[in-house]
Design an enzyme around this catalytic site. Structure first.
Site, short mmCIF file in Angstrom:
data_model
loop_
_atom_site.label_atom_id
_atom_site.label_comp_id
_atom_site.label_asym_id
_atom_site.label_seq_id
_atom_site.Cartn_x
_atom_site.Cartn_y
_atom_site.Cartn_z
N SER A 88 0.89 -1.29 0.20
CA SER A 88 -0.01 0.04 -0.03
C SER A 88 0.94 1.16 -0.03
CB SER A 88 -0.98 0.16 1.40
OG SER A 88 -2.16 -1.05 1.06
N LYS A 91 0.09 3.67 -2.79
CA LYS A 91 -0.87 4.61 -2.78
C LYS A 91 -0.38 6.10 -2.73
CE LYS A 91 -4.62 1.74 -0.59
NZ LYS A 91 -4.03 0.35 -0.55
N SER A 143 -6.29 3.35 4.20
CA SER A 143 -5.58 2.40 3.09
C SER A 143 -6.68 1.53 2.42
CB SER A 143 -4.62 1.20 3.83
OG SER A 143 -3.62 0.91 2.77
#
Length: 375
Positions: A88, A91, A143
Site C-alpha cells: 500500500s 498509494k 488504506s
C-alpha cells in the site's frame, strides 16, 4: 530546494560501503546498476553509511533509505534501488498523481468492482455517493483499496490511471517503479524501491492536500445511513514527535513496507523501509532519530533528484490554425506515454531556478542507464 551536489571523490572518501554477498530475498539476482539515479554509491545492495558517525540502528528491513527532504541529501541507505513489491505504499503515487486531476468536491458513486476490492477497505457502498475529498482520506488514512479503485474510475478508468501513475513516476525519475494497480495489491511486474518511494513522498509533502491527508489522525466518513469515524493506520502519528505521516503497507508477498516523514526545528527527515517481516514501528522511530542526529553533520551518500519538467497534456492543448506542417512530438512526450520495466534516467541537472537539458551531474553519475526489472 536544490543543493549543490558533493563531488563524487569526496563521497567515496567519506563513506563506508558494505557489499552483500548475493541479492536480498525478494529482489532480482541481477547486480545493481553501476550508475544509479542519485549517485554511484546508491547502486550498492549492501549498507551505505557516512564515516565518522555511528551507523544507523539495525533493522530487519531488506531495504531502507534515510534522507533529508529540504536538501534531498541521502544520509544512509541499504539496497536503495532494490526492486520490491510496494504493497500500500504505492498509494502515495496514486494520491500524488490524482490529487491535481480530480475536483475534491466531485461526487462519486463507486462501481460494484470498486466496493468489492480485496484486502483493506473503508467500506464503500454502491448505494452511497462520496466526494473525492472523502475518498482521498479513505485512501491515505485507512488504506482503502475500494477507495483506490473508485478514484481510478473517477479519473477515467483503471487503464488511464495506470498510464497517468507511470507517467508521474517517470517525471519524478522514479525509474524502479512500475505501477500495475492503484491500491498496491500485488500484481506481477509491479515494483518500487526505497529510493523511489522516498522521491514520491518528498514530492507529496510539497502538495498541501497530500500533506493534509497523510497527517489527519481521525475523520468522519460518510455511509449510506450515517457517518462513522475512520483513523489513520500510521501509529507514529500518535507517538513520535513531529510526525507528519505518509503511508504504511503490507501484503503476504511484499511483507511490511513504510514511508514516514517527521519535522523538527524546520527540517524534515524521510525514512523508507521495504520488505520487513515483523513489527517495524520502533525500528522506524530509531531510524528517524538517527536521521535527525546526523543531518548537517555528515557527508551525504547520495541525492534525491529533482523531477523532470511537467509535460503538457496533448488532450487539453488547443492548436491554432497554421499553414506550417505539424512539428514532431517532443521526445519526452513520447517516452512518458510508454511505461515498461526498463529503467531509464534522463540526463538533467537543475541549476539555480532554471533547467538545463543534457547536463551530466558529475557528483553522482546521474546519466542514462538501463536496468532489467528486479522483482
Amino acid at each position: 530546494m536544490w543543493t549543490k551536489p558533493v563531488p563524487a571523490t569526496a563521497l567515496l572518501a567519506a563513506v563506508t560501503l558494505t557489499a552483500l554477498a548475493g541479492a536480498p530475498a525478494g529482489a532480482s539476482a541481477d547486480p545493481a546498476s553501476a550508475n544509479p539515479v542519485g549517485g554511484d554509491l546508491l547502486g550498492s545492495r549492501g549498507l551505505v553509511v557516512p564515516e565518522g558517525v555511528k551507523p544507523p540502528p539495525k533493522t530487519k528491513a531488506t531495504s531502507f533509505l534515510i534522507a533529508e527532504a529540504e536538501t534531498g541529501h541521502v544520509l544512509a541507505a541499504k539496497d536503495p534501488h532494490g526492486r520490491y513489491l510496494p504493497a500500500s505504499t504505492l498509494k502515495t503515487l496514486t494520491a500524488l498523481t490524482l490529487i491535481p486531476k480530480l475536483d475534491r468536491n466531485q461526487a462519486i458513486k463507486p462501481s460494484r468492482n470498486a466496493v468489492n476490492q480485496e484486502g483493506s477497505a473503508v467500506g464503500l457502498s454502491t448505494k452511497a455517493t462520496y466526494k473525492v475529498h472523502d475518498l482521498f482520506r479513505a485512501l491515505m488514512m485507512s488504506s482503502g483499496n475500494d477507495a483506490a479503485m473508485a478514484l481510478a474510475e473517477a479519473n477515467g478508468g483503471l487503464a488511464k490511471t495506470m498510464r497517468d501513475m507511470n507517467a508521474e513516476a517517470k517525471r519524478l525519475q522514479a525509474n524502479d517503479t512500475v505501477a500495475k494497480t492503484p491500491s498496491g495489491l500485488d500484481k506481477p511486474g509491479q515494483s518500487s524501491s526505497a529510493y523511489d518511494l522516498t522521491l514520491i513522498a518528498r514530492a507529496g509533502l510539497a502538495n498541501p492536500d497530500f500533506r493534509r491527508y497523510i497527517s489527519t489522525k481521525t475523520a468522519k466518513f460518510p455511509a449510506p445511513k450515517k457517518w462513522y469515524e475512520i483513523s489513520n493506520h500510521n501509529k507514529l502519528l500518535w507517538r513520535y514527535k513531529g510526525m507528519l505521516g505518509v503511508k504504511n503497507g503490507w501484503t503476504s508477498k511484499a511483507h511490511g513496507s513504510f514511508v514516514g516523514a517527521a519535522s523538527r526545528d524546520g527540517r524534515t527527515i524521510i525514512v523508507t523501509i521495504m520488505r520487513h517481516e515483523g513489527y517495524f514501528w520502533e525500528e522506524v522511530e530509531d531510524l528517524l532519530d538517527w536521521g535527525f542526529s546526523a543531518r548537517g553533520k555528515v557527508t551525504p551518500v547520495g541525492q534525491l533528484v529533482d523531477p523532470l519538467p511537467a509535460q503538457p497534456d496533448p488532450a487539453q492543448q488547443v492548436t491554432a490554425p497554421s499553414s506550417q506542417p505539424p512539428a514532431a512530438a517532443p521526445l519526452l512526450d513520447s517516452a512518458a506515454a510508454k511505461q515498461t520495466d526498463t529503467s531509464r534516467t534522463v540526463g538533467l541537472a537543475v541549476i539555480g531556478g532554471g533547467l538545463l537539458f543534457g547536463a551530466v551531474w558529475l557528483g553522482f553519475g546521474i546519466r542514462r542507464r538501463r536496468n532489467k526489472a528486479r522483482l
